[in-house]
Design a protein around this motif. Structure first.
Motif, PDB file in Angstrom:
ATOM      1  N   SER A  27       2.397 -12.227  -1.122  1.00  0.00           N
ATOM      2  CA  SER A  27       2.441 -12.171   0.350  1.00  0.00           C
ATOM      3  C   SER A  27       1.395 -10.860   0.716  1.00  0.00           C
ATOM      4  CB  SER A  27       3.598 -11.821   1.189  1.00  0.00           C
ATOM      5  OG  SER A  27       4.322 -13.227   1.346  1.00  0.00           O
ATOM      6  N   LEU A  28       1.714 -10.030  -0.321  1.00  0.00           N
ATOM      7  CA  LEU A  28       0.814  -8.600  -0.394  1.00  0.00           C
ATOM      8  C   LEU A  28      -0.674  -9.015  -0.875  1.00  0.00           C
ATOM      9  CD1 LEU A  28       3.337  -6.126  -1.684  1.00  0.00           C
ATOM     10  CD2 LEU A  28       2.609  -6.339   0.433  1.00  0.00           C
ATOM     11  N   LEU A  29      -0.772 -10.028  -1.765  1.00  0.00           N
ATOM     12  CA  LEU A  29      -2.173 -10.327  -2.411  1.00  0.00           C
ATOM     13  C   LEU A  29      -2.659 -11.320  -1.205  1.00  0.00           C
ATOM     14  CD1 LEU A  29      -1.367 -10.630  -6.221  1.00  0.00           C
ATOM     15  CD2 LEU A  29      -2.862  -8.964  -4.804  1.00  0.00           C
ATOM     16  N   ASP A  30      -1.990 -11.856  -0.481  1.00  0.00           N
ATOM     17  CA  ASP A  30      -2.484 -13.003   0.477  1.00  0.00           C
ATOM     18  C   ASP A  30      -2.994 -14.238  -0.358  1.00  0.00           C
ATOM     19  OD1 ASP A  30      -2.977 -14.149   2.842  1.00  0.00           O
ATOM     20  OD2 ASP A  30      -5.082 -13.418   3.072  1.00  0.00           O
ATOM     21  N   VAL A  31      -2.212 -14.813  -1.216  1.00  0.00           N
ATOM     22  CA  VAL A  31      -2.463 -15.879  -2.133  1.00  0.00           C
ATOM     23  C   VAL A  31      -1.312 -16.674  -2.237  1.00  0.00           C
ATOM     24  CG1 VAL A  31      -3.988 -14.265  -3.481  1.00  0.00           C
ATOM     25  CG2 VAL A  31      -1.565 -14.860  -4.339  1.00  0.00           C
ATOM     26  N   ALA A 179      -0.907   1.017  -3.572  1.00  0.00           N
ATOM     27  CA  ALA A 179      -1.670   0.876  -2.302  1.00  0.00           C
ATOM     28  C   ALA A 179      -1.247  -0.215  -1.628  1.00  0.00           C
ATOM     29  CB  ALA A 179      -3.323   0.642  -2.767  1.00  0.00           C
ATOM     30  N   ARG A 180      -0.940  -1.411  -2.116  1.00  0.00           N
ATOM     31  CA  ARG A 180      -0.554  -2.689  -1.415  1.00  0.00           C
ATOM     32  C   ARG A 180       1.100  -2.363  -0.821  1.00  0.00           C
ATOM     33  NH1 ARG A 180      -3.350  -5.130  -5.548  1.00  0.00           N
ATOM     34  NH2 ARG A 180      -1.366  -5.690  -6.571  1.00  0.00           N
ATOM     35  N   ARG A 181       1.829  -1.694  -1.706  1.00  0.00           N
ATOM     36  CA  ARG A 181       3.114  -1.326  -1.319  1.00  0.00           C
ATOM     37  C   ARG A 181       3.481  -0.303  -0.692  1.00  0.00           C
ATOM     38  NH1 ARG A 181       6.630  -5.277  -4.204  1.00  0.00           N
ATOM     39  NH2 ARG A 181       5.118  -6.316  -5.504  1.00  0.00           N
ATOM     40  N   ASN A 182       2.448   0.737  -0.351  1.00  0.00           N
ATOM     41  CA  ASN A 182       2.422   1.891   0.153  1.00  0.00           C
ATOM     42  C   ASN A 182       3.700   2.886  -0.513  1.00  0.00           C
ATOM     43  OD1 ASN A 182       1.862   3.943   2.002  1.00  0.00           O
ATOM     44  ND2 ASN A 182       3.343   3.318   3.399  1.00  0.00           N
ATOM     45  N   VAL A 223      -6.958  10.124 -14.961  1.00  0.00           N
ATOM     46  CA  VAL A 223      -6.416   9.422 -13.466  1.00  0.00           C
ATOM     47  C   VAL A 223      -7.402   9.902 -12.438  1.00  0.00           C
ATOM     48  CG1 VAL A 223      -4.879   9.755 -11.889  1.00  0.00           C
ATOM     49  CG2 VAL A 223      -4.188   9.674 -14.164  1.00  0.00           C
ATOM     50  N   ARG A 224      -8.182  10.900 -12.494  1.00  0.00           N
ATOM     51  CA  ARG A 224      -9.269  11.372 -11.492  1.00  0.00           C
ATOM     52  C   ARG A 224     -10.091  10.305 -10.936  1.00  0.00           C
ATOM     53  NH1 ARG A 224     -11.275  15.231 -14.172  1.00  0.00           N
ATOM     54  NH2 ARG A 224      -9.535  16.864 -13.581  1.00  0.00           N
ATOM     55  N   PRO A 225     -10.784   9.497 -11.677  1.00  0.00           N
ATOM     56  CA  PRO A 225     -11.693   8.419 -10.983  1.00  0.00           C
ATOM     57  C   PRO A 225     -10.654   7.445 -10.231  1.00  0.00           C
ATOM     58  CG  PRO A 225     -12.127   8.611 -13.293  1.00  0.00           C
ATOM     59  CD  PRO A 225     -11.023   9.433 -13.224  1.00  0.00           C
ATOM     60  N   TRP A 226      -9.391   7.138 -10.592  1.00  0.00           N
ATOM     61  CA  TRP A 226      -8.660   6.302  -9.778  1.00  0.00           C
ATOM     62  C   TRP A 226      -8.144   6.792  -8.638  1.00  0.00           C
ATOM     63  CZ3 TRP A 226      -8.888   1.419 -11.134  1.00  0.00           C
ATOM     64  CH2 TRP A 226      -9.724   1.141 -12.302  1.00  0.00           C
ATOM     65  N   ARG A 227      -8.045   8.198  -8.607  1.00  0.00           N
ATOM     66  CA  ARG A 227      -7.432   8.949  -7.354  1.00  0.00           C
ATOM     67  C   ARG A 227      -8.417   8.935  -6.372  1.00  0.00           C
ATOM     68  NH1 ARG A 227      -3.472  13.005  -6.887  1.00  0.00           N
ATOM     69  NH2 ARG A 227      -2.446  13.411  -9.036  1.00  0.00           N
ATOM     70  N   GLN A 228      -9.872   8.938  -6.879  1.00  0.00           N
ATOM     71  CA  GLN A 228     -10.981   8.587  -5.789  1.00  0.00           C
ATOM     72  C   GLN A 228     -11.211   7.479  -5.422  1.00  0.00           C
ATOM     73  OE1 GLN A 228     -14.134  10.346  -8.415  1.00  0.00           O
ATOM     74  NE2 GLN A 228     -13.450  12.275  -8.306  1.00  0.00           N
ATOM     75  N   LYS A 229     -10.966   6.322  -6.223  1.00  0.00           N
ATOM     76  CA  LYS A 229     -11.098   5.060  -5.699  1.00  0.00           C
ATOM     77  C   LYS A 229      -9.905   4.597  -4.742  1.00  0.00           C
ATOM     78  CE  LYS A 229     -13.049   2.957  -9.791  1.00  0.00           C
ATOM     79  NZ  LYS A 229     -12.870   2.097 -10.968  1.00  0.00           N
ATOM     80  N   PHE A 230      -8.635   5.247  -4.849  1.00  0.00           N
ATOM     81  CA  PHE A 230      -7.569   4.926  -3.984  1.00  0.00           C
ATOM     82  C   PHE A 230      -7.023   6.147  -3.489  1.00  0.00           C
ATOM     83  CE2 PHE A 230      -7.875   1.685  -7.054  1.00  0.00           C
ATOM     84  CZ  PHE A 230      -7.306   0.335  -6.229  1.00  0.00           C
TER      85      PHE A 230
END
Length: 294
Positions: A27-31, A179-182, A223-230
């Protein structure tokens, strides 16, 4: 092939818990959600020919009942079913390689007709090229998650991270889940000084603090680049001294999901799992996602 989430089914409580976890993930992935049971073939002495037809009918009924339950709980979710025939590890691994995520019960019937036993789950986790999530029964989870002082049910996502090797697929999976699960993402890196630092650390405590500082800085850099992406994901980072397996299992007692990486390696003797992933699978009360990376 269309993106989908696969769940391996038998009659165990762990399998039914896995189906519910997989339905939420789909459901979260919408698949679509794909329910799969493997009929062990060829027939063995433990499962004689005379009982084979009855078993097929039994598991077809299981799949139908699970579809009905999922559709009641998640209206609108597309659900498909499959009765495969063959060896469960091979069939489930092939299915996992075509899925966004595959979900299995972490402990099955323990009898000859329950395929989601430890050896099968370990085989799939050790060979699959895509993430595999292992889910325990609600009863087992409740019994193992009694954390003194904890308020409410387990929540948040724990990621065990090794900063000594690139593992972007593991970070991508973890941040995507958060991100999907907040949910808050709690990243743990465990380190220990090499034996060469033993006497130096005793004579000069500053050596140990320096190593700890470098570990924390290395974790932050990874981790820094992933913080920026999310940017919306809440993230905490901890670099701790001690065995990684024990730290992650302890952290998982208050978590809703534990994520560990698995280095993809070819082994002539079968599936290869590092000791950290192995400990997590066997001792974490939370669902465990094992994410392969090169």
């Amino acid at each position: 092939m269309t993106a989908h989430v696969t769940v391996g089914m038998d009659e165990s409580p762990e399998s039914l818990a896995a189906a519910r976890w997989a339905a939420e993930e789909a459901s979260l992935l919408d698949v679509p959600l794909h329910l799969m049971h493997v009929e062990e073939w060829p027939i063995t002495a433990e499962v004689p020919v005379l009982s084979a037809e009855a078993l097929v009918e039994r598991y077809e009924s299981l799949l139908r009942n699970t579809v009905d339950r999922v559709r009641r709980e998640r209206p609108g979710l597309e659900v498909t079913t499959e009765m495969a025939r063959g060896r469960a590890p091979a069939e489930l691994t092939a299915a996992a390689n075509e899925s966004e995520v595959t979900v299995l019960g972490s402990r099955g019937l323990g009898g000859v007709v329950g395929f989601l036993i430890g050896s099968v789950s370990l085989a799939v986790v050790g060979r699959a090229r895509r993430p595999v999530v292992l889910v325990r029964s609600p009863e087992d989870t409740r019994a193992a998650t009694s954390v003194p002082g904890a308020d409410g049910p387990p929540s948040g996502i724990v990621l065990g991270l090794d900063i000594d090797q690139p593992c972007d697929p593991v970070l991508a999976f973890a941040f995507g889940q958060a991100a999907r699960r907040n949910e808050e993402l709690r990243i743990v890196h465990s380190w220990s000084p090499s034996p060469a630092y033993g006497y130096a650390a005793i004579l000069d405590p500053g050596v140990g603090s320096g190593l700890g500082r470098r570990a924390a800085e290395g974790l932050a850099d990874m981790v820094r680049p992933w913080r920026q992406k999310f940017p919306a994901v809440r993230v905490t980072e901890r670099a701790v001294v001690g065995p990684a397996a024990a730290e992650l299992v302890d952290a998982s007692r208050s978590a809703g999901l534990l994520i560990v990486g698995r280095r993809s390696r070819r082994s002539p003797v079968g599936p290869h799992l590092g000791h950290v992933a192995h400990a997590a699978i066997h001792h974490s009360p939370a669902p465990v996602a094992v994410v392969p990376f090169e």
